[in-house]
Enzyme design. Structure first.
Site, PDB file in Angstrom:
ATOM      1  CD  GLU A 179      -3.147  -0.978   2.096  1.00 12.67           C
ATOM      2  OE1 GLU A 179      -2.929  -0.405   3.163  1.00 12.67           O
ATOM      3  OE2 GLU A 179      -4.247  -1.470   1.802  1.00 12.67           O
ATOM      4  CD  GLU A 376      -4.004  -5.921   2.475  1.00 11.90           C
ATOM      5  OE1 GLU A 376      -4.816  -5.174   3.061  1.00 11.90           O
ATOM      6  OE2 GLU A 376      -2.768  -5.778   2.542  1.00 11.90           O
TER       7      GLU A 376
HETATM    8  P1  P53 Z   1      -7.005  -2.601   9.366  1.00 11.88           P
HETATM    9  C1  P53 Z   1      -5.877   1.894   5.873  1.00 11.88           C
HETATM   10  C2  P53 Z   1      -6.886   1.892   4.904  1.00 11.88           C
HETATM   11  C3  P53 Z   1      -7.080   0.762   4.117  1.00 11.88           C
HETATM   12  C4  P53 Z   1      -6.271  -0.340   4.299  1.00 11.88           C
HETATM   13  O1  P53 Z   1      -6.808  -2.661   7.789  1.00 11.88           O
HETATM   14  C5  P53 Z   1      -5.275  -0.328   5.243  1.00 11.88           C
HETATM   15  C6  P53 Z   1      -5.069   0.776   6.037  1.00 11.88           C
HETATM   16  C7  P53 Z   1      -3.973   0.644   7.050  1.00 11.88           C
HETATM   17  O2  P53 Z   1      -3.613   1.605   7.826  1.00 11.88           O
HETATM   18  O3  P53 Z   1      -4.404  -1.328   5.454  1.00 11.88           O
HETATM   19  C8  P53 Z   1      -4.435  -2.574   4.830  1.00 11.88           C
HETATM   20  O4  P53 Z   1      -6.179  -3.687   9.949  1.00 11.88           O
HETATM   21  C9  P53 Z   1      -3.110  -3.186   5.167  1.00 11.88           C
HETATM   22  C10 P53 Z   1      -3.183  -4.249   6.211  1.00 11.88           C
HETATM   23  C11 P53 Z   1      -4.353  -3.982   7.124  1.00 11.88           C
HETATM   24  C12 P53 Z   1      -5.627  -4.095   6.297  1.00 11.88           C
HETATM   25  O5  P53 Z   1      -5.610  -3.197   5.223  1.00 11.88           O
HETATM   26  O6  P53 Z   1      -6.556  -1.265   9.746  1.00 11.88           O
HETATM   27  O7  P53 Z   1      -2.329  -3.581   4.079  1.00 11.88           O
HETATM   28  O8  P53 Z   1      -1.959  -4.322   6.876  1.00 11.88           O
HETATM   29  O9  P53 Z   1      -4.421  -4.809   8.235  1.00 11.88           O
HETATM   30  C13 P53 Z   1      -6.900  -3.865   7.093  1.00 11.88           C
HETATM   31  O10 P53 Z   1      -8.462  -2.835   9.602  1.00 11.88           O
END
Ligand code: P53
Length: 477
Positions: A179, A376
């Protein structure tokens, strides 16, 4: 429930995680301190505080993760039972070069990933490995200023070369920076630290430093692509983009222009990775702002000659933008968003938009013409363990609609998407909040925000559901 869509043979069905969010063992076998190791627990709308050193009485969730460092073999048994054929994780840079600037790698760290990668393959899981997922050595932040310093390129390339040479016989797919474009939110210090190791900077320089750090990361990413291809031309390197489409909130042409500029701003990292050059508008913008980004002739050559083999991306939600009083169309990610009246939100305020992932795949294809992989996608929610069961119809619903939309992009639009790896297979620590209770897995882990609990694994209802999706190669949702 029958989507009727037949996906190509060999489609990768898996799940994705990151080392710092699940391994735990933060100081075991010579591992150094990473930026994730100095992040305290936060909550929804309460950002994670960052400490200067590791404090004895702090609640640092990433120190514990879910103890995957010791449990991965049993956890892979569950993934195998589910039927997954791929798994994405990251290598913790600090296990290999604890401070980041050593001459020699830490053999104990290398040996750990040797065993883990062997275990993946024994369990029928194709490894997809991220080189940098929010976990750079803290030493590089403190002593070198993070990615604003050009020297960090050399440290990173050395680390990447070490692990690609070691595991390249078993790992074909490599992602460089997770990201990388989250730092579009440069007004939010959390993103600058996570993506680029920027800490202790004058606030008025945040935006310029973000672009400078990003430039160094882009050059590093291109150099790693070159190194990987030199080690073995069959290896494939991808960029990793946080894909949140930014829609205009109204049909006011100023909102349309603003959403276009928002997309250009958020996704220029993809332009450089996939097309090998900076977009003209951004170079002009640097001039107008008097930003000195130090893009050398040599850099330009490296970027042009070493574009990525594929684009990987995360997709959770879409956003809408409106700012008709902004004549320069400068996109402020923290201020310009509004709620989309057509979409529901998760308990953490993330808008649920399955159409958006098909829109995004089409948008990226039109722009970059690279094959794509979803690395993801998922739904963070509160889950309740009752009599050994977890009923999570909300998660099944989210996945059903999003997978259908990905299938439409593949089958109806004919676009090359070669895998789908939802976040996070098994419950882990949230990156943005540090919570354990924001859960994404098909497998429940009995631990709370303070690391209390048995650590036992339970299958959620979504486990059997996803198992059937994979078994039918996406035909039954
Ligand atoms: P969490 C922000 C917005 C969208 C995705 O996120 C993001 C973030 C992170 O700050 O992160 C990604 O755990 C990332 C993962 C993360 C996952 O999305 O904040 O690549 O490490 O855990 C989900 O709910």
């Amino acid at each position: 429930n029958d989507s009727g869509y037949k996906l190509p043979d060999g489609f990768l069905w898996g799940s994705a995680v990151a080392a710092h969010q699940l391994e735990g063992a933060w100081d075991v076998d010579g591992k150094g301190v990473s930026i994730a190791d100095v992040m305290l627990a936060g909550e929804n709308h309460v950002s994670r505080k960052v400490t200067d050193t590791v404090l004895a009485d702090g609640n640092y969730p990433n120190h514990r993760g879910i103890d995957f460092y010791h449990t991965y073999a049993q956890d892979f048994d569950l993934f195998k039972e589910l039927g997954m054929n791929a798994f994405r994780t990251s290598i913790a840079w600090t296990r290999i070069f604890p401070n980041g600037d050593e001459d020699e790698p830490n053999e104990a760290g290398l040996a750990f990933y040797d065993q883990m990668i062997d275990a993946m393959i024994e369990h029928g899981l194709e490894p997809v490995i991220t080189l940098s997922h929010f976990e750079m050595p803290l030493h590089l932040v403190k002593e070198y200023g993070g990615w604003r310093n050009r020297k960090v390129i050399d440290f990173f390339v050395k680390y990447a070369k070490t692990v690609i040479a070691r595991y390249g016989d078993r790992v074909k797919y490599w992602l460089t920076f997770n990201e990388i474009n989250n730092q579009t939110s440069w007004m939010n210090p959390h993103h600058l630290l996570q993506d680029s190791g920027l800490k202790d900077y004058p606030e008025e320089q945040a935006q310029e430093l973000m672009y400078l750090a990003s430039h160094h990361e882009l050059v590093a990413s291109a150099l790693v692509t070159k190194v990987a291809h030199a080690i073995n031309p069959d290896l494939e390197v991808g960029c990793m983009i946080a894909m949140n489409p930014v829609y205009p909130a109204t049909s006011n042409p100023k909102d349309i222009m603003m959403s276009q500029r928002a997309m250009q701003t958020r996704y220029y990292w993809g332009d450089v990775h996939a097309l090998g050059e900076y977009p003209t508008w951004l170079l002009k913008y640097f001039e107008q702002k008097n930003f000195n980004i130090d893009i050398t002739e040599e850099d330009k050559k490296i970027l042009k000659e070493n574009t990525v083999d594929f684009v990987s991306f995360s997709y959770y939600m879409s956003w809408t933008v409106s700012d008709p009083e902004n004549p320069l169309y400068e996109y402020d990610e923290e201020k310009n968003h509004g709620d989309n009246p057509f979409l529901a939100q998760s308990d953490w305020g993330w808008q649920i938009d399955p159409v958006g992932i098909r829109y995004a795949i089409n948008w990226m294809w039109d722009r970059w013409h690279k094959k794509m992989i979803v690395v993801e996608n998922g739904f963070g929610a509160f889950d309740k363990l009752e009599d050994g069961a977890i009923h999570d119809p909300y998660r099944i619903d989210y996945f059903k609609n999003h997978i259908k939309s990905v299938e439409e992009a593949i089958v109806l639009d004919g676009l090359p998407v070669f895998g789908y790896m939802p976040w996070s297979g098994i419950d882990i620590i949230s990156a943005s909040t540090g919570e354990m209770k924001k859960r994404y897995g098909f497998v429940y882990v009995d631990l709370d925000d303070f690391g209390e609990g048995s650590g036992k694994r339970y299958k959620k209802d979504s486990f059997a559901w996803y198992q059937n999706v994979i078994k039918t190669n996406g035909a039954e949702l």
